[in-house]
Design an enzyme around this catalytic site. Structure first.
Site, PDB file in Angstrom:
ATOM      1  N   ASP A   1     -17.943  34.638 -34.540  1.00 43.46           N
ATOM      2  CA  ASP A   1     -17.334  33.505 -33.839  1.00 43.46           C
ATOM      3  C   ASP A   1     -15.845  33.742 -33.550  1.00 43.46           C
ATOM      4  O   ASP A   1     -15.165  32.855 -33.033  1.00 43.46           O
ATOM      5  CB  ASP A   1     -17.546  32.225 -34.656  1.00 43.46           C
ATOM      6  CG  ASP A   1     -17.744  31.009 -33.776  1.00 43.46           C
ATOM      7  OD1 ASP A   1     -18.001  31.186 -32.569  1.00 43.46           O
ATOM      8  OD2 ASP A   1     -17.619  29.882 -34.284  1.00 43.46           O
TER       9      ASP A   1
ATOM     10  N   LYS B   1     -10.964  32.531 -28.858  1.00 43.94           N
ATOM     11  CA  LYS B   1     -11.420  31.748 -30.018  1.00 43.94           C
ATOM     12  C   LYS B   1     -11.505  32.658 -31.247  1.00 43.94           C
ATOM     13  O   LYS B   1     -12.170  33.688 -31.222  1.00 43.94           O
ATOM     14  CB  LYS B   1     -12.796  31.132 -29.719  1.00 43.94           C
ATOM     15  CG  LYS B   1     -13.440  30.432 -30.923  1.00 43.94           C
ATOM     16  CD  LYS B   1     -14.756  29.738 -30.569  1.00 43.94           C
ATOM     17  CE  LYS B   1     -15.476  29.206 -31.805  1.00 43.94           C
ATOM     18  NZ  LYS B   1     -16.770  28.570 -31.512  1.00 43.94           N
TER      19      LYS B   1
ATOM     20  N   ASP C   1     -18.121  30.422 -38.924  1.00 48.58           N
ATOM     21  CA  ASP C   1     -18.464  29.061 -38.514  1.00 48.58           C
ATOM     22  C   ASP C   1     -19.699  28.587 -39.280  1.00 48.58           C
ATOM     23  O   ASP C   1     -20.831  28.926 -38.931  1.00 48.58           O
ATOM     24  CB  ASP C   1     -18.721  29.039 -36.992  1.00 48.58           C
ATOM     25  CG  ASP C   1     -18.958  27.623 -36.481  1.00 48.58           C
ATOM     26  OD1 ASP C   1     -18.788  26.665 -37.261  1.00 48.58           O
ATOM     27  OD2 ASP C   1     -19.304  27.488 -35.277  1.00 48.58           O
TER      28      ASP C   1
ATOM     29  N   LYS D   1     -24.578  24.041 -40.055  1.00 46.52           N
ATOM     30  CA  LYS D   1     -25.577  24.762 -39.261  1.00 46.52           C
ATOM     31  C   LYS D   1     -26.820  25.036 -40.113  1.00 46.52           C
ATOM     32  O   LYS D   1     -26.705  25.150 -41.330  1.00 46.52           O
ATOM     33  CB  LYS D   1     -25.002  26.114 -38.824  1.00 46.52           C
ATOM     34  CG  LYS D   1     -23.993  26.047 -37.716  1.00 46.52           C
ATOM     35  CD  LYS D   1     -23.576  27.453 -37.292  1.00 46.52           C
ATOM     36  CE  LYS D   1     -22.546  27.411 -36.185  1.00 46.52           C
ATOM     37  NZ  LYS D   1     -23.029  26.810 -34.934  1.00 46.52           N
TER      38      LYS D   1
ATOM     39  N   GLU E   1     -16.086  23.046 -33.174  1.00 49.73           N
ATOM     40  CA  GLU E   1     -14.721  23.292 -33.642  1.00 49.73           C
ATOM     41  C   GLU E   1     -13.931  24.198 -32.707  1.00 49.73           C
ATOM     42  O   GLU E   1     -12.706  24.107 -32.659  1.00 49.73           O
ATOM     43  CB  GLU E   1     -14.762  23.913 -35.052  1.00 49.73           C
ATOM     44  CG  GLU E   1     -15.007  25.428 -35.126  1.00 49.73           C
ATOM     45  CD  GLU E   1     -16.343  25.889 -34.541  1.00 49.73           C
ATOM     46  OE1 GLU E   1     -17.250  25.053 -34.406  1.00 49.73           O
ATOM     47  OE2 GLU E   1     -16.467  27.073 -34.197  1.00 49.73           O
TER      48      GLU E   1
ATOM     49  N   ASP F   1     -19.194  20.893 -35.958  1.00 48.87           N
ATOM     50  CA  ASP F   1     -19.600  22.226 -35.488  1.00 48.87           C
ATOM     51  C   ASP F   1     -19.043  22.525 -34.093  1.00 48.87           C
ATOM     52  O   ASP F   1     -19.114  23.647 -33.620  1.00 48.87           O
ATOM     53  CB  ASP F   1     -21.140  22.320 -35.492  1.00 48.87           C
ATOM     54  CG  ASP F   1     -21.627  23.750 -35.458  1.00 48.87           C
ATOM     55  OD1 ASP F   1     -20.794  24.665 -35.619  1.00 48.87           O
ATOM     56  OD2 ASP F   1     -22.849  23.954 -35.270  1.00 48.87           O
TER      57      ASP F   1
ATOM     58  N   ARG G   1     -13.557  24.315 -29.523  1.00 47.55           N
ATOM     59  CA  ARG G   1     -12.767  23.631 -28.482  1.00 47.55           C
ATOM     60  C   ARG G   1     -11.512  22.992 -29.069  1.00 47.55           C
ATOM     61  O   ARG G   1     -10.521  22.823 -28.380  1.00 47.55           O
ATOM     62  CB  ARG G   1     -13.653  22.611 -27.755  1.00 47.55           C
ATOM     63  CG  ARG G   1     -14.163  21.514 -28.621  1.00 47.55           C
ATOM     64  CD  ARG G   1     -15.368  20.803 -28.007  1.00 47.55           C
ATOM     65  NE  ARG G   1     -16.577  21.620 -28.084  1.00 47.55           N
ATOM     66  CZ  ARG G   1     -17.750  21.262 -27.576  1.00 47.55           C
ATOM     67  NH1 ARG G   1     -17.877  20.114 -26.934  1.00 47.55           N
ATOM     68  NH2 ARG G   1     -18.799  22.051 -27.680  1.00 47.55           N
TER      69      ARG G   1
END
Ligand code: BES
Ligand code: ZN
Ligand code: ZN
Length: 500
Positions: A290, A267, A272, A279, A351, A349, A353
């Site tokens: 991230d 990833k 993020d 968030k 994201e 959020d 996946r």
């Protein structure tokens, strides 16, 4: 810092610090006493009046002119011989480096044989010392203005003084430990780099440079091509960013294809914010980590180039930023993924996946015999395991067992969570094939069930959620505050087992 091997029998220069391990159920190694009678006498006295008993982590030291081989000699308690494990050795190394830092020591000598017992062979001790000394001496200080007097005193030489002569094995162990540490530090460097610098393009540039240096190949799939390929997940997540996305494709060891291709997916969210489902601001600055999964993949390729393992490995790093600057995706948007499946974005959020799904599906063309993805995927995983284990899920018992074993051997433990079909229900869509979130419960598993829908048929696959292990909030025995570089050692262990 360099690590050197010397014979304990030969007279060496006076070090700043000498460290000797001591097991509570064994006498002081005679080589430690040899030539240093005052040191041995001091320890005997401390033992007699129970100032020191040899329990794990206890220390006693002698400082000054009465010590000949060093300015100061420290004996470090290691507990009972039979309980000595590699993890204890890692912790002991952390203590040694911490002692060296406090004392501003430049030359540290460790009596290697005094640390070998139980599960820890002499070469294990050497490997762990070489590796962990590098890991704990690391600092990400490039953005700090150096102090005017600049009298920074750092550890320059770690000397491993051996009694039993197994020089060839010890040299190999030191080289392997150094190689793993160097790889891990590459991962830390790119993760600690802030998101205003480490954009997808900068990550691509870093990958290209490393590929050139270490002898693997790097191909970029840039925005236009992502559109042509219909990589809907990657494009959708990046919609809210001014920085273009990319998919970085790495390849190492194509001549070893016959042993079965391994595909590593990481990833790569350079930052993020959470997107429209934004968030909370507390701790948001940490979300530059991230992209730790992609950093682990890249750094593993660098280490592979150094180790020259006989394996064919493909690396896929989808790189995006989850921001709200441009024309971001909204909750409720339905996107078509690379695989053709449609997904309703319930929460922007979730994201990770979405980008991983495209990369996992893209792996099909490489026909991998094993696929492992690494992702800081769910806050829930960090709540579940803290920093003590990686969350592991997958679709193939044999591959899961291999990864678990590599986790135990590398000290980067992977703990399995169930992947029962019932968990899939919650990510099934209403107006779409799938939803990108599965409600408040079982979030780490439902995220993995979502990913599984994009794994090509018959591909053994393991998903590793590193949300809890990729960042250290405070210094630890094996790292300093910041990115840990988790995954590199684990993957190198896995790949060297695969190559056997
Ligand atoms: N990057 C985060 C996960 C994360 C959180 C990693 C904290 C490290 C520390 C991920 O993209 C995310 O936000 N996941 C959501 C999923 C939820 C919306 C279903 C989460 O975990 O809250
Ligand atoms: Zn997120
Ligand atoms: Zn994320």
């Amino acid at each position: 810092m360099k690590v050197v091997l010397t014979s304990a029998a030969k007279k060496q220069e006076r070090a700043d610090l000498l460290v000797v391990g001591f097991f509570e159920d064994a006498p002081l190694l005679k080589e430690a006493a040899h030539g240093e009678p005052r040191f041995a006498a001091a320890i005997a006295a401390a033992l007699k009046n129970k100032r020191f008993t040899g329990k794990f982590g206890e220390t006693v030291s002698v400082y000054g002119a009465e010590i000949q081989t060093a300015q100061e000699a420290v004996v470090l308690g290691l507990g009972k011989k039979a309980n000595h494990k590699r993890l204890c050795m890692r912790k002991a190394t952390g203590t040694i480096i911490q002692m060296a830092k406090c004392r501003r020591a430049k030359q540290v000598r460790v009596l290697l044989d005094s640390f070998a017992a139980g599960e820890v062979a002499l070469n294990d001790a050497a490997e762990i010392l070489a590796e962990n000394a590098r890991l704990t001496s690391y600092a990400f200080d490039k953005y700090k203005t150096p102090a005017k007097d600049n009298d920074k005193i750092e550890l320059e030489t770690l000397e491993l003084a051996y009694v039993k002569n197994q020089l060839e094995a010890l040299k190999k162990a030191v080289a392997w430990g150094t190689l793993i540490a160097n790889g891990t530090l590459i991962a830390r460097d790119v993760i600690n780099e802030p998101a205003n610098i480490m954009t997808a393009a900068k990550m691509a540039e870093t990958a290209e440079k490393l590929a050139e240096e270490k002898g693997f190949s790097c191909k970029l799939i840039e925005e236009k091509e992502l559109e042509e390929l219909k990589m809907g997940g990657i494009l959708a997540v990046n919609q809210g960013s001014v920085h273009p996305p990319c998919l970085i494709v790495l390849e190492y060891g194509s001549r070893y294809k016959k042993n079965g291709t391994v595909c590593l997916v990481g990833k790569g969210v350079t930052f993020d914010t959470g997107g429209i489902s934004i968030k909370p601001s507390k701790d948001m600055e940490k979300m530059k980590y991230d992209m730790s999964g992609s950093a682990a993949v890249l750094a593993t390729f660098s280490a592979l180039g150094d180790a020259k393992l006989p394996v064919h490995v493909i690396g896929l790093m989808p790189m995006v930023e989850n921001n709200v600057a441009n024309n971001p995706i909204r909750p409720g948007d339905i996107i078509r993924m690379y695989s053709g499946k449609t997904v309703e974005v319930i929460n922007t959020d979730a994201e990770g996946r979405l980008i991983l799904a495209d990369a996992l599906a893209y792996s099909e063309r490489f026909h991998p015999k094993a696929m492992i993805d690494l992702a800081t995927l769910t806050g829930m995983c960090a709540y579940t395991f803290g920093d003590k284990a990686i969350g592991m899920m997958g679709n193939d018992e044999k591959l899961l067992a291999r990864v678990r074993k590599a986790g135990e051997e590398s000290g980067q433990r992977c703990w399995e969570l169930p992947m029962w079909d019932e968990y899939l229900e919650s990510v099934k869509g209403h107006h779409s094939d799938l939803n990108n979130t599965g409600g408040p419960y079982g979030g780490t598993i439902t995220a993995a069930k979502f990913l599984q829908e994009f794994v090509p048929a018959k591909t053994p696959w393991v998903h590793l959620d590193i949300a809890g292990t990729a960042w250290a909030d405070s210094p630890r025995y094996d790292c300093v505050k910041g990115a840990t570089g988790v995954g590199v050692k684990l993957l190198m262990q896995f790949l060297s087992d695969w190559a056997k």
